[in-house]
Design a protein around this motif. Structure first.
Motif, PDB file in Angstrom:
ATOM      1  N   SER A   1       0.828  -1.199   0.000  1.00 35.49           N
ATOM      2  CA  SER A   1       0.000   0.000   0.000  1.00 35.49           C
ATOM      3  C   SER A   1       0.865   1.252   0.000  1.00 35.49           C
ATOM      4  CB  SER A   1      -0.924  -0.004   1.226  1.00 35.49           C
ATOM      5  OG  SER A   1      -1.723   1.149   1.277  1.00 35.49           O
ATOM      6  N   LEU A   2       1.929   1.246   0.780  1.00 38.18           N
ATOM      7  CA  LEU A   2       2.816   2.404   0.864  1.00 38.18           C
ATOM      8  C   LEU A   2       3.596   2.610  -0.429  1.00 38.18           C
ATOM      9  CD1 LEU A   2       4.372   4.632   2.380  1.00 38.18           C
ATOM     10  CD2 LEU A   2       5.848   2.841   3.313  1.00 38.18           C
ATOM     11  N   GLU A   3       4.142   1.534  -0.991  1.00 39.79           N
ATOM     12  CA  GLU A   3       5.038   1.654  -2.130  1.00 39.79           C
ATOM     13  C   GLU A   3       4.313   1.779  -3.461  1.00 39.79           C
ATOM     14  OE1 GLU A   3       8.521  -1.004  -4.396  1.00 39.79           O
ATOM     15  OE2 GLU A   3       7.524  -1.762  -2.610  1.00 39.79           O
ATOM     16  N   GLU A   4       3.212   1.051  -3.613  1.00 41.37           N
ATOM     17  CA  GLU A   4       2.639   0.890  -4.949  1.00 41.37           C
ATOM     18  C   GLU A   4       1.394   1.725  -5.195  1.00 41.37           C
ATOM     19  OE1 GLU A   4       2.713  -0.522  -8.814  1.00 41.37           O
ATOM     20  OE2 GLU A   4       4.205  -0.682  -7.225  1.00 41.37           O
ATOM     21  N   VAL A   5       0.503   1.872  -4.232  1.00 41.25           N
ATOM     22  CA  VAL A   5      -0.787   2.478  -4.550  1.00 41.25           C
ATOM     23  C   VAL A   5      -1.076   3.789  -3.824  1.00 41.25           C
ATOM     24  CG1 VAL A   5      -1.838   0.277  -5.159  1.00 41.25           C
ATOM     25  CG2 VAL A   5      -2.010   1.105  -2.806  1.00 41.25           C
ATOM     26  N   SER A   6      -0.546   3.992  -2.630  1.00 41.68           N
ATOM     27  CA  SER A   6      -0.949   5.154  -1.833  1.00 41.68           C
ATOM     28  C   SER A   6      -0.253   6.416  -2.312  1.00 41.68           C
ATOM     29  CB  SER A   6      -0.637   4.926  -0.353  1.00 41.68           C
ATOM     30  OG  SER A   6      -1.457   3.911   0.175  1.00 41.68           O
ATOM     31  N   TYR A   7      -1.007   7.518  -2.289  1.00 45.21           N
ATOM     32  CA  TYR A   7      -0.497   8.837  -2.648  1.00 45.21           C
ATOM     33  C   TYR A   7      -0.155   9.633  -1.393  1.00 45.21           C
ATOM     34  CZ  TYR A   7      -0.173  13.187  -5.343  1.00 45.21           C
ATOM     35  OH  TYR A   7       0.271  14.332  -5.940  1.00 45.21           O
ATOM     36  N   TYR A   8      -0.986   9.469  -0.372  1.00 45.85           N
ATOM     37  CA  TYR A   8      -0.811  10.184   0.896  1.00 45.85           C
ATOM     38  C   TYR A   8      -0.885   9.138   1.997  1.00 45.85           C
ATOM     39  CZ  TYR A   8      -1.873  13.371   4.783  1.00 45.85           C
ATOM     40  OH  TYR A   8      -1.859  14.041   5.978  1.00 45.85           O
ATOM     41  N   PHE A   9       0.219   8.968   2.747  1.00 46.54           N
ATOM     42  CA  PHE A   9       0.318   7.868   3.699  1.00 46.54           C
ATOM     43  C   PHE A   9       0.902   8.367   5.007  1.00 46.54           C
ATOM     44  CE2 PHE A   9       1.544   3.644   5.244  1.00 46.54           C
ATOM     45  CZ  PHE A   9       0.492   2.873   4.788  1.00 46.54           C
ATOM     46  N   PRO A  10       0.106   9.094   5.809  1.00 41.94           N
ATOM     47  CA  PRO A  10       0.625   9.602   7.086  1.00 41.94           C
ATOM     48  C   PRO A  10       0.861   8.476   8.087  1.00 41.94           C
ATOM     49  CG  PRO A  10      -1.719  10.074   6.888  1.00 41.94           C
ATOM     50  CD  PRO A  10      -1.288   9.506   5.571  1.00 41.94           C
ATOM     51  N   HIS A  11       1.501   8.819   9.188  1.00 39.62           N
ATOM     52  CA  HIS A  11       1.886   7.828  10.190  1.00 39.62           C
ATOM     53  C   HIS A  11       0.669   7.106  10.758  1.00 39.62           C
ATOM     54  CE1 HIS A  11       3.392   6.390  14.154  1.00 39.62           C
ATOM     55  NE2 HIS A  11       4.471   6.137  13.451  1.00 39.62           N
ATOM     56  N   LYS A  12      -0.402   7.838  11.036  1.00 35.61           N
ATOM     57  CA  LYS A  12      -1.598   7.211  11.588  1.00 35.61           C
ATOM     58  C   LYS A  12      -2.187   6.190  10.615  1.00 35.61           C
ATOM     59  CE  LYS A  12      -4.463   9.790  13.863  1.00 35.61           C
ATOM     60  NZ  LYS A  12      -5.508  10.795  14.189  1.00 35.61           N
ATOM     61  N   THR A  13      -2.123   6.506   9.317  1.00 37.52           N
ATOM     62  CA  THR A  13      -2.641   5.570   8.308  1.00 37.52           C
ATOM     63  C   THR A  13      -1.824   4.285   8.286  1.00 37.52           C
ATOM     64  OG1 THR A  13      -3.437   7.416   6.957  1.00 37.52           O
ATOM     65  CG2 THR A  13      -3.154   5.296   5.858  1.00 37.52           C
ATOM     66  N   MET A  14      -0.516   4.392   8.494  1.00 38.21           N
ATOM     67  CA  MET A  14       0.326   3.194   8.524  1.00 38.21           C
ATOM     68  C   MET A  14      -0.103   2.255   9.646  1.00 38.21           C
ATOM     69  SD  MET A  14       4.455   2.832   8.996  1.00 38.21           S
ATOM     70  CE  MET A  14       4.362   3.324  10.725  1.00 38.21           C
ATOM     71  N   TRP A  15      -0.369   2.817  10.841  1.00 31.54           N
ATOM     72  CA  TRP A  15      -0.796   1.980  11.957  1.00 31.54           C
ATOM     73  C   TRP A  15      -2.158   1.353  11.678  1.00 31.54           C
ATOM     74  CZ3 TRP A  15       2.099  -0.142  15.347  1.00 31.54           C
ATOM     75  CH2 TRP A  15       3.267   0.472  15.782  1.00 31.54           C
ATOM     76  N   ARG A  16      -3.053   2.118  11.115  1.00 34.72           N
ATOM     77  CA  ARG A  16      -4.365   1.564  10.802  1.00 34.72           C
ATOM     78  C   ARG A  16      -4.268   0.501   9.714  1.00 34.72           C
ATOM     79  NH1 ARG A  16      -7.730   7.277  10.889  1.00 34.72           N
ATOM     80  NH2 ARG A  16      -8.082   7.339  13.146  1.00 34.72           N
ATOM     81  N   ALA A  17      -3.406   0.725   8.729  1.00 34.85           N
ATOM     82  CA  ALA A  17      -3.218  -0.271   7.682  1.00 34.85           C
ATOM     83  C   ALA A  17      -2.647  -1.564   8.249  1.00 34.85           C
ATOM     84  CB  ALA A  17      -2.304   0.285   6.583  1.00 34.85           C
TER      85      ALA A  17
END
Length: 805
Positions: free
Chosen positions: A355-371
């Motif tokens: 998700s971080l490398e291939e598809v996401s455009y905006y990936f804040p820290h909180k989104t990483m934990w939720r992902a």
């Protein structure tokens, strides 16, 4: 709205005296009036007008006295407006221009406004906190609960989404296994059992409860039995493919393909209204089962990302924080993409990195934990369902007994080169086929799917490495080879024959996948690509093992003198899969982690890393974009890659639109504005004082103007001839619509000489929809994201692009 042409020659801008009288001259201050007090009064007047407009639902009904002649500006300011709420819903308690930020209303194929949605989120949070603080003083309990609910909506959403995605993935796996096996026969002890469950790990040759279709029909002849099974296999493939193609064409066209290019574009800020709808979800899931069961060279892993995003959007309708905010919803889409890959491969960490490398455009820290949380819960649900009946999430369990040797880096690098070359060839040929499909046979999508499925069945049935389930074939190609192995793929004596068979299977699967990816059925790319790479890699491993066996004293193989079995072709199959998938998708870090998680083997991470890097370098040397980026270009989506880097030598005036359609401060009737909406395709209009002056007042987006008119038209006092105003002071005794709350009165502006490097960063990092170009307060042009993409396409790729409108 007339066409306004401005003289934008290079000599126009440096002249500091241009428009001096209209722009730079300060208004005269009447004698005895203090400048700060005057400014304060003007600001107060605008603030009162803003509140009056927002509280009235933007339909303002002046009182009877307002129809009289106004004698002074101060008298006008002192008059109180009588307001009429829309649809009898009462007055709004949202102050200022906040009503403009209440909800994200975008039209199809629109681009979201990241800044506006960010402001919207902050305003709503402030409103909830203020109400909770008031409730705290009044000892209100429900408002405190709502405040906690509002703050926890993201975690609740990802939890519910993860459970549903995990359940759907398990159900899809079970359904695919059953339907795919019906092409070969049926179970006499349970009609709905797959061959694996029916025989309970017993080899098919000795399984008496599984009957082939020729046995069920009473055909005793071996030759005729083979022919009957062959025909049923082809018929079932065509039937399943035809059903899913019809299902997609008639009910939800967005359910076709893998969905990853569209998900990537949506996460970049593009709006495709029906792509993640519940209709698409209800077509994608059964369509995916049928298309994979048909035996087409496709996988279910990529489409599971789309399925997860559909689940996310459907569930988000129950959460106001995400239903009304497209930017916040895209953070949940990033978590959904991670969950999709997690259940596809049983790889939660790889899903987050994908998700971080291939598809996401905006990936804040909180989104990483939720992902991460979402991917983990989805994987746990899938393991609880145990669709593979082994109690594990690992799809291709391997346990290699010895590690790699130094000389093996040469064949590993060779596999990386092969993967990069074949990946680039695959992308080029697939795009050519897709362009032909769109221009010639797009209206025959059902017939095309049936023909390709039947052709695939026709050429695959006689080859063991093409006929069976692709995942089972990959597991066989990954299996460890030892000196005591009885697997024919490990037999050095028959290695030349096996190499030819594997090479033939690789070529056939590569060609079939080129024609299959793009057919209007749910179709993924991961598993076919892994199978192609595994076949090539295992063949290269057999070749080196055969070489080492024939020349054991060769200097490269000196390390093998103390080993009973030196080269393991199964390892080469694993390395080849990673190389091929990297060459096609250009994935790097996430791919290495996914390969580790799907095999459970950690000692070959370093060779996989090196092979993946080599494959990406080779592929990038031929064509920079991977398969998903190429399909974004093919489908004309306005996607601006946030990882891209360009050097520009031009300035804003080089690419800005100069002939502008604008709105003035003069009154417009509702019918006149609707006519402009119907006759123009622009995404918005700048608002200026007069066309002769072009002094910038603000900007109103197409979707917001349409929404404002729709809301106002619900009022019984509003007619098609009711006037609409953008100005702060209105001298109209009749009911009118105040459009200022819907207008962006502080649009982002640049000068004509702003370098394109800065403008590119503003579009990429700030997510801007448009930039207005002004010179000393005078509007001279506009820049949109599509203008920027068009300039990049022409000057860096040598081709003109069109975009979905």
């Amino acid at each position: 709205m007339e066409l306004v042409k401005e003289d934008l020659s290079s000599d126009s801008f440096p002249d500091i005296n241009t428009h001096a009288e209209t722009i730079e001259r300060e208004p005269e201050i009447p004698e005895g009036e203090n400048l700060p007090s005057r400014v304060e009064n003007e600001l107060l007047e605008e603030e009162e007008a803003d509140i009056r407009g927002s509280q009235s639902g933007f339909v303002v009904i002046p009182n009877a006295a307002a129809s009289e002649e106004y004698h002074s500006e101060s008298e006008l300011r002192n008059r109180k407006a009588e307001t009429v709420p829309l649809n009898n819903q009462g007055s709004s308690d949202i102050p200022d221009h906040q009503s403009r930020y209440e909800a994200s209303i975008y039209e199809d194929f629109d681009t979201i406004d990241w800044i506006r949605d960010s402001i919207s989120d902050r305003m709503l949070r402030a409103q909830v906190d203020a109400k909770a603080e008031t409730a705290k003083k009044k000892k209100g309990f429900l408002q405190k609960i709502y405040k906690q609910f509002y703050r926890s909506q993201g975690w609740i959403l990802v939890t519910v989404m993860a459970v549903i995605v995990g359940f759907l993935a398990g159900a899809i796996d079970v359904a695919v296994d059953f339907l795919a096996d019906t092409r070969f026969g049926y179970c006499t002890t349970g009609v709905f059992l797959s061959r694996k469950l029916c025989c309970n790990e017993t080899p098919v040759e000795s399984c008496t409860v599984w009957k082939s279709w020729s046995e069920a029909m009473g055909v005793d002849s071996i030759g005729w039995g083979y022919f009957v099974d062959y025909l049923v296999y082809i018929f079932a493939a065509g039937l399943f493919a035809g059903l899913t193609a019809w299902y997609v064409k008639k009910l939800a066209r967005w359910a076709s393909g893998s969905g990853i290019p569209e998900v990537k574009t949506i996460l970049g800020g593009f709006v495709i209204l029906k792509f993640n709808s519940w209709q698409t979800l209800f077509v994608k899931v059964p369509g995916l089962v049928l298309s994979v069961a048909s035996g087409l060279n496709l996988g279910k892993e990529g489409p599971l990302v789309h399925v997860a995003c559909c689940v996310c959007e459907v569930i988000s309708n129950a959460f106001p924080k995400y239903k009304k905010n497209q930017a916040k919803l895209r953070e949940m889409f990033s978590a959904a993409a991670a969950a999709g890959v997690s259940v596809a491969f049983g790889a939660p960490i790889g899903g987050v990195l994908f998700s971080l490398e291939e598809v996401s455009y905006y990936f804040p820290h909180k989104t990483m934990w939720r992902a991460f949380f979402c991917a983990s819960i989805a994987a746990l649900v899938l393991q609880f369902m145990d669709p593979f009946h082994n109690g594990k999430l690992i799809i291709f369990q391997v346990d290699y007994t010895h590690s790699w040797l130094a000389f093996e880096f040469l064949p590993f690098i060779l596999l990386g080169i092969i993967g990069g070359l074949l990946g680039a060839v695959f992308i080029k040929l697939n795009i050519i086929v897709c362009k032909f499909r769109r221009s010639v046979i797009s209206q025959y999508s059902i017939s095309e799917a049936i023909c390709i499925a039947c052709l695939t069945a026709l050429v695959s049935y006689s080859n063991d490495y093409l006929r069976g389930n692709a995942s089972e074939i990959i597991s066989e190609l990954y299996a460890e080879c030892t000196s005591s192995s009885v697997n024919p793929l490990c037999n050095i004596e028959t290695a030349p024959t096996e190499i030819v068979i594997l090479l033939f299977a690789s070529i056939i699967r590569l060609l079939l996948t080129i024609f299959t990816f793009g057919v209007k059925v749910p179709a993924g790319l991961f598993i076919p690509t892994l199978a192609i790479g595994a076949s090539i890699g295992h063949g290269v491993g057999l070749l080196f093992a055969y070489w080492q066996n024939a020349f054991p004293d060769f200097f490269l193989f000196r390390e093998c003198s103390t080993l009973s079995y030196c080269i393991d072709p199964g390892v080469y199959g694993l390395i080849g899969s990673a190389a091929m998938l990297s060459g096609v998708t250009r994935m790097t870090v996430s791919l290495v982690v996914i390969m580790f998680e799907i095999t459970g083997d950690v000692q070959y991470i370093v060779p996989i890393m090196i092979t993946v890097m080599v494959a990406k370098w080779v592929g990038d040397g031929i064509a920079r974009d991977g398969i998903y980026d190429e399909h974004i270009l093919l489908n004309e989506y306005p996607f601006l890659d946030n990882k891209a880097a360009y050097r520009f030598s031009q300035v804003a005036k080089s690419i800005m639109k100069q002939n502008l359609f604008v709105l003035e401060l003069r009154p417009y009737s509702i019918s006149e504005l609707r006519k402009h909406l119907d006759n123009n395709v622009y995404t918005g209009w700048p608002v200026v004082t007069k066309k002769s002056e072009m002094l910038l007042v603000g900007y109103i987006a197409r979707s917001e103007l349409r929404q404002a008119l729709d809301i106002a038209s619900k009022n019984a006092l509003v007619t098609p001839e009711t006037k609409c105003y953008f100005s702060t002071t209105v001298h109209d005794p009749n009911p009118y619509v105040d459009l200022r709350p819907w207008m962006d009165s502080t649009p982002t502006q640049v000068t004509p000489r702003t370098p394109l490097n800065i403008i590119f960063d503003m579009f990429k990092k700030m997510g801007m929809r448009y930039l207005l170009v002004s010179y000393r307060g005078r509007l001279v042009g506009i820049l949109t994201k599509k203008d920027m993409l068009q300039h990049i396409a022409i000057h860096f790729h040598g081709k003109f692009r069109t975009f979905v409108v």
